[in-house]
Write an enzyme that holds these catalytic residues in place. Sequence first.
Site, mmCIF file in Angstrom:
data_model
loop_
_atom_site.group_PDB
_atom_site.id
_atom_site.type_symbol
_atom_site.label_atom_id
_atom_site.label_comp_id
_atom_site.label_asym_id
_atom_site.label_seq_id
_atom_site.Cartn_x
_atom_site.Cartn_y
_atom_site.Cartn_z
ATOM 1 N N ASP A 62 0.864 -1.181 0.000
ATOM 2 C CA ASP A 62 0.000 0.000 0.000
ATOM 3 C C ASP A 62 0.909 1.242 0.000
ATOM 4 O O ASP A 62 2.124 1.124 0.116
ATOM 5 C CB ASP A 62 -0.844 -0.061 1.279
ATOM 6 N N GLU A 104 2.589 5.266 -3.726
ATOM 7 C CA GLU A 104 2.519 6.334 -4.770
ATOM 8 C C GLU A 104 3.818 7.104 -4.879
ATOM 9 O O GLU A 104 4.130 7.528 -5.986
ATOM 10 C CB GLU A 104 1.360 7.269 -4.443
ATOM 11 N N ASP A 129 -8.910 3.935 -1.678
ATOM 12 C CA ASP A 129 -9.779 4.227 -0.535
ATOM 13 C C ASP A 129 -11.086 4.866 -0.989
ATOM 14 O O ASP A 129 -11.283 6.073 -0.874
ATOM 15 C CB ASP A 129 -9.033 5.125 0.448
#
Lengths: 541, 954
Positions: B529, B532, B605
Amino acid sequence: MHPWLLLALALPSLAALDKTHGVSPSLVSKYLPSTKGSHQTWTCLDGSKEIAWSAVNDDYCDCQDGSDEPGTSACPNNKFYCRNEGHIGAIIQSSRVNDGLCEQECCDGSDEPSGVCPNTCQEVGAEHRKKTDAERKLRKTGSKIRSSYIAYAHKEKKRLEVLVADLVKEIETREKEVERLRDIAERAESLSAAELERKKQSPLYQSLLVHHTALKSLQKEHKKHLEREKALGDILTSLRTGYNPNYQDMAVLEAVRGWEALAGLPHINDVRKGDDGEADTTAEKPTTEDNVEDEGLWNAAKIEKELDQLLKTDHVTLLLEHDQLVGPASAQSLLLDISAYLPDVLLPSYHSFRDSVLSALSVFGIGGGGASDTSAESNRARVALSDAEHSLKLTQDEQRTANEDLSDIFDPDGFGPEGEWKKLDGMCLSKDTGEYTYEVCLFDEARQIPNSGGSGFSLGKFSSWDKAARAGELEYYTRQHYTQGAKCWNGPHRSVELVLTCGTENTLLTVAELEKCEYQITGTTPALCRPLEDEHTKDEL
Amino acid sequence: MRSPGTLLLLLLLPTSLAFKPTDFKTCSQAGFCRRGRALSARAKENPSSWHSPYSIEPPEFLPLNPRQPGFTTSVRSSIHPNVKFVLDVRIHEEGIVRVRMDEEDGLRKRYNEAAQWALIGEPLLSEDVVWKMDEGKAKAVYGPKKDMVLVVDFNPLKITLFRGGVEQVVLNGRGLLHMEHFRTKEDSKPAEHIESEGQSVLQVNPAAWFEGDTQDAFWDETFSSWTDTKPKGPESLSLDITFPNHAHVYGIPQHATNLSLPSTTGPTARYTDPFRLYNSDVFEYLADSTTSLYGSIPLMHAHSAKSTVAVFNVLASETWIDIAHTGKSGVETHWISESGILDVFLLPGPTPTDVFAQYARLTGTAPLPAHWSLGYHQCRWNYVSSDDIRGVQNRFDEEDIPVDVFWLDIEYAEDHKYFMWNKKTFPDPVEMTKDVEAIERKMVIIVDPHLKRSNDYPVYKRASELGVLVKPKSGEGEYEGWCWPGSSSWIDFFHPGSWDFWISLFKTKTIDGQWSWTESTNNVGIWNDMNEPSVFNGPEITMPKDNVHYGGWEHRDVHNVNGMLFANLTFQAAAARTDPPRRPFVLTRAFYAGSQRFGAMWTGDNLGTWEHMAVGIQMVLANGVGGMPFAGSDVGGFFGNPEPEMLVRWYVVGAFSPFFRAHAHIDTKRREPYLLEEPYKSLVRDILRLRYSMLPVWYTAFRETSESGVPILRPQYVMFPEDEAGFGIDDQYYVGSSGLLVKPVTQKGVKEVSVYIAEDQVYYDYFTNHAHRPKNRHITVPANLDQIPLLIRGGSIIPTRERPRRSSPLMKHDPFTLRVALDTSGNARGELYLDDGETYGYGKGDVVWRGFGAESTKGKGKGKEIGTVRISSVDLATRTAVGAYDPANEFARSVGDVRVEKLVVLGLGKKPLSVVLDGGRELEWEFTSEGGVLVVKDPAVRVVDDWAVVVKLE
């Protein structure tokens, strides 16, 4: 020959299953074929369909109700019975039949094709008996303690009954006293009412009443604001400790910093970086009160202490006394005036003292007289009456509480049908989980206390037993709910579900925050150890 | 009726707790995007005089060697005559064209390594090209039909791909190509008044007509409280790509928008900002927006009823894409990137399937995943302890609800030091994992890329010692940012020194005394996760662009590729835990072109709203277009507490997504299926069982995409590329080649839905077997909460396993049911692919791959009536696989006991006379004349064998 071909011949492998394989004992009698001419048939248990007897347990689902496949996984939502000889028979879901896993519940291995799972019923049975014995032993010991709780409840009941009886008597006496005083007061008042009404028209008195109302309103507002400020402080404090620094919400960060500046707290990130968590948050707290006080004005402490007192001032008495003061100065007026400065508790004795002094003074022809004296007299009578009424009310309250306690003891909704929980009323149990200690005071409040210091949060007040079960059932007492604890930032009010099992000690075992601010705490208590005989009676029924 | 109070609340909600536009830039807040859009605005203002300043020298090879695949030549810019550029044009196999342009001998080097990470190898050059010169242009003719023509105009530079004489793609047709050259701050002093002999003379900037007269944000740029120092100065890249004859464009994930991309500029614009590609951790993102999200794939399909083409613009830096649908059924696009060379692939099509294959040839396909990863994944932030996990597993089993995977989010890790268990709550991690694995289930555990800067954290400590952490703008030391653990640093996966180190961490046995994750098992899947990368205190919640990576590249150069490297290495690490390796499972949030090779993604999300449920489908479809089919959205929505009706519908969306996971934020109420009230609990149980029964379909579809690159979820334009009316449809889709068509309900209170059907074919309701014939190209199907709009296209054979089990590996020996859905001429076909689901044994032929067919032959005399239907199973592996394949391979033997237990034949006109196993016995059967449904009981044929069942009707 190629092994491949051998395998090919092995299909279908389940053809030879016994027709009653997986059938529970109560249904075995229904698994018999009917003969129709040359072939045997069987009817689905729901009567919906007649199928070939060979189609029973052939690993293909023919019946809507799944009854033709008691021993395979062919029909969904079926139940499979394993006999578990040497142990206790068990029922498993058909989804677990022929899935390659040996079910613990089926120690005879009948849930899988023969040869896959060993029969472990001897060992499992022995293990089970050992476990059951241990449980029985625990319950036996626990239930002894429990009976002592019940005995306590009975003792407590007696004590309360005696108390109630005493209180009934006391109330009778006090009621009489109130009657007597009311009689006096009413007579005195009827004499002075008209005169008093006239005096009440005095601008000074009227203004005093307005001041009184204003002050009272201010006090009310002030209290409201204090409460509000405290609530805001609590919210900001939990925001400060609970906010997620990771969302980069500058508005939140600013709010936290602002609160820290206002409340004189160190920045929470600095605290978090330190090894001791929140250790020093309280230590550095400076006094938040204003140091500069205006000359002559009351400070917060004085307001807190004396404002209530001031608001209780009996203005009618004052009015009467004022009359005397503006008339010729006298010892009486001085004495009368004193009552305004005396605390409530001293008033009755002061009044009697004053009365005796006054009567002495009048004997000597000193002091005010006539109408104004009558007014003061009626007012004194009224004060005496309200004192008596107050005492009566206190005693009545005490009686009510005692009565409630009495009915709670054996109330299935309260301390249980046998009163077994009464002993634990208010008992505090705690569990240290490293960062926090969790404390549950039974039937009262649950708290989370940081081990690094500080008072922590209320996790809720006792609100109910397990609502999913019925009062009186054992299940009902295995869960307590504590609700309406301190509100979480961006979340609900904290709450606790306390899950209890029978054990020889009152103790907490585990704490888990399964959802944000919703805690599950497990523990044991002897109060849940019902005597073994109970079960036997139940079984027989 | 809804009370006004509720309405008000609903109106207020989005502003009070949602997406914060102030956290992320609009085009007007990014200097280079502003410059790019201004360039395009100037071109629009001067349509007649506008021309590209770029031109090329006629390639030198011509006409010497007309058969070479391409050429390199120098490029001249009329506005910067002293700056040198170089252009390289090549034609690869499959007719793929690659166009690259770079600055030559510049002050610095433009980033040119994006392709190295995205491509699986150097693409092979075509040997089938003939070049010729033609009045200021070079023309390449190629393709099997010689109908492909690439035209390179010299002055101004323009590159056009034709097929059959029709323009397919045009580069720089609008003259917006611009490569800002490197310069020094001194050189770049703007045009100004020069004092000359006491006179002020206005020095005219000769480039102003093109570049504008301001030096907008050339040397530094401030956004919110962050300043990007831009030490390299301006280096952006602008390119217009036009599809003159394609009305629809798809792709460039990830955006929460329609599959067919709406306009961002011009009279048809739905949005004001261009689509942005800049991997971003967007808190509570909007369900309809062009903002960048977690991943970026710079691949765009252009589609018309006659042709499909695509461009793959291999950019790793922040990129903005303006789209304008033009009146004459074409699309103009404008790509504005912050840095990097120009590197564009033109994928010639001509069908969607061809484009998928061409893209797969460049970047690879999604490999066959571990079979269990197609089951249901149960996640939550967070399951708080080992006993919590055990408790959740018990509740699933008590309720007989299937599940394959339990997930642990960040709270398992002590102080968010990934790999390091919080022993207070997880005292026995390996035992816990084994308790889960005892039911043949798996655990997936999160490992994020930020490392807590703490010397008692062996992973950080070692990374620091190795010097493989991302560096701050100074180029020295370790970049420090804020993330879950507080002060953190990030491994620089561009640094080759980090690779072996990362791989070593996942070993479950200690090797050479180095720390490794011995408290895990070889079956554990990994969740990557925040890659980015998400940096809580960074600009736009990510790293500063002037951070420095291996090789001296700035973060701005590599940003969009960065997250893929993390998943890549984790994938390698998880595979390398065993020898021989086993198929790992890695879930990533950030992605780039090529990420499909390293596992699954999810849409991040999302919010528990109907809008997010709906856009989740569109996003998964777009990801499939982008070559990344193993995708799904969080069932139930990450944020919020969905009402039961919404949750049930969302489970259907999940059950028909390639990746099927329920997940929830830490602030939400628990919502595991067993917690639902009836009837919702049973509805969800049934949906989950449906998914499990269809795992053979999903796995077979995954096999196909692993070969072809064609997505698993197929929108109308992919299935029916010539059916114009379907090009804009993105709320229904087909599953692989199975013939299953689903339209999940994504609105409240729905009772029925209308499904679009592009063909004159019979479609059967999956549950009732009802045969629908489309009217006006639509079928109306009931869609109450207990109903799923799921249809079988006539002509399909669907293999399922109908026995409920606790987890998918426990179905390995369960028998199959075949639904034979006859088409209007009485025929059907289907496929079933099986292997062990765990190893790479399929590579050496350990597979079972069956083709099922149903063929009708006409009866005697009566014309159209069907006489017999022959349903058969043949071996597809023998026909297609390489020589090594053995029908009696190890895997086939291991499932030798698996049979077909039931045939359900749909669409039979009348009651059969007999059903016979070809060359064998009579079979038992039942026929329902309503709908013409024949159920054949237990033919007892083995799934690995060839067999045939003959249904005689007369």
